[in-house]
Design a protein around this motif. Sequence first.
Motif, PDB file in Angstrom:
ATOM      1  N   ARG A   1       0.697  -1.400   0.108  1.00  0.00           N
ATOM      2  CA  ARG A   1       0.123  -0.067  -0.252  1.00  0.00           C
ATOM      3  C   ARG A   1       0.838   1.130   0.039  1.00  0.00           C
ATOM      4  O   ARG A   1       0.379   2.290  -0.785  1.00  0.00           O
ATOM      5  CB  ARG A   1      -0.851  -0.176   1.073  1.00  0.00           C
ATOM      6  N   ALA A   2       1.965   1.279   0.802  1.00  0.00           N
ATOM      7  CA  ALA A   2       2.865   2.232   0.891  1.00  0.00           C
ATOM      8  C   ALA A   2       3.359   2.664  -0.688  1.00  0.00           C
ATOM      9  O   ALA A   2       3.287   3.943  -1.037  1.00  0.00           O
ATOM     10  CB  ALA A   2       3.929   2.156   1.696  1.00  0.00           C
ATOM     11  N   SER A   3       3.987   1.813  -1.356  1.00  0.00           N
ATOM     12  CA  SER A   3       4.180   1.932  -2.500  1.00  0.00           C
ATOM     13  C   SER A   3       3.071   2.415  -3.718  1.00  0.00           C
ATOM     14  O   SER A   3       3.579   3.146  -4.415  1.00  0.00           O
ATOM     15  CB  SER A   3       4.956   0.704  -3.459  1.00  0.00           C
ATOM     16  N   GLU A   4       1.989   1.830  -3.451  1.00  0.00           N
ATOM     17  CA  GLU A   4       0.821   2.299  -4.217  1.00  0.00           C
ATOM     18  C   GLU A   4       0.284   3.713  -4.006  1.00  0.00           C
ATOM     19  O   GLU A   4       0.292   4.555  -5.111  1.00  0.00           O
ATOM     20  CB  GLU A   4      -0.414   1.458  -3.777  1.00  0.00           C
ATOM     21  N   LEU A   5       0.714   4.290  -2.870  1.00  0.00           N
ATOM     22  CA  LEU A   5       0.311   5.586  -2.426  1.00  0.00           C
ATOM     23  C   LEU A   5       1.379   6.438  -2.950  1.00  0.00           C
ATOM     24  O   LEU A   5       0.922   7.434  -3.555  1.00  0.00           O
ATOM     25  CB  LEU A   5       0.495   5.763  -0.826  1.00  0.00           C
TER      26      LEU A   5
END
Length: 338
Positions: free
Chosen positions: A162-166
């Motif tokens: 999720r961090a990389s998606e954000l």
Amino acid sequence: MASIKEVAALAGVNRSTVSRIINGEGSFRADTKRKVEKAMAELDYRPSAIARSLAKSNSNMIGLMVTYYTGGFFGQMMNQVQLELDEQQKFLITAQGHHSSEGERKAVEKFRDLRCDGFILHSRYLSDEELLKLSQSKTPFVLLDRTVIGLEDKCVVFDHLRASELATSYLLDHGHRRIACIGGPTMRHSSQVRVEGFKQAMQARNLEIPPEYIAVGDYELESGYEAMKQLMALSEKPTAIFSTGEEMTRGVMKYCYEHGIRCPDDISIVSYDSVNSCRGLFPHVTTVDFPITQMAHKAVQLLVSQIDAGYSAPDKRYLEATIQQGNSVKRISESFQN
């Protein structure tokens, strides 16, 4: 250094009485305790923590294994664990895993030899099978930033996907389409997940990723510098960079400075960051926050709850990502990239 025998002789009691008073075992007359405490003070006697642990069921020592001692990430982790354990009046014993399963195995053996009450393991190389086997022993442990099926109740983890998606979506929302990613070591699971999050965010916008837009680093400054060098040598250069580690970001910024590349005018950058090092760069780099302080806090809470009956475990052990906005990203139009 004075011995327990000398304390007993000066206080006029036997050695077992001194030992039991030191360890808080049994009840003694007030004048007996005073004589022992006075003798200890006069002789400057300090009980051995290891000797006391052999006589008691707990050592009050906690083991923390990290990959190595250098770097802001591991320094922050050790510092936060130390602060948390100070509040619990427990001692911290540290060991390095040295980037190998053998190194991590020796670290755990060290903790067991020292009779640590529990371990906090930032393990990257021990297999799931070894960790499952370790869980069958009496000594509790917590895994930091790793999930093992069957040990979910021992894990404090961060949502890297999720961090990389954000981070990638932040660049996409500012109009960027030619986005390159600098990933970490390919053998590390968390590195793979960070790159996968980048890919998923791009695919969600129906964007193809040229293979050369995914560079591989090792989380060190030099690898970020070399990755940026490769990316800037492409005929179709990216307009934005997502760096999955703060030290690599420092390398990216170093390359930009040396080659007259302006951020964000010429290139936009978003980075992972765990110790706010990107806030010390100019311009301040927009980051996805890796909350190592919160993770260390929850890891200690979780471990102490397994050691001390009645101590409550943290409610939330799965930490989510947040974006810390800097001024390293420029909003661009679709026509700019064509």
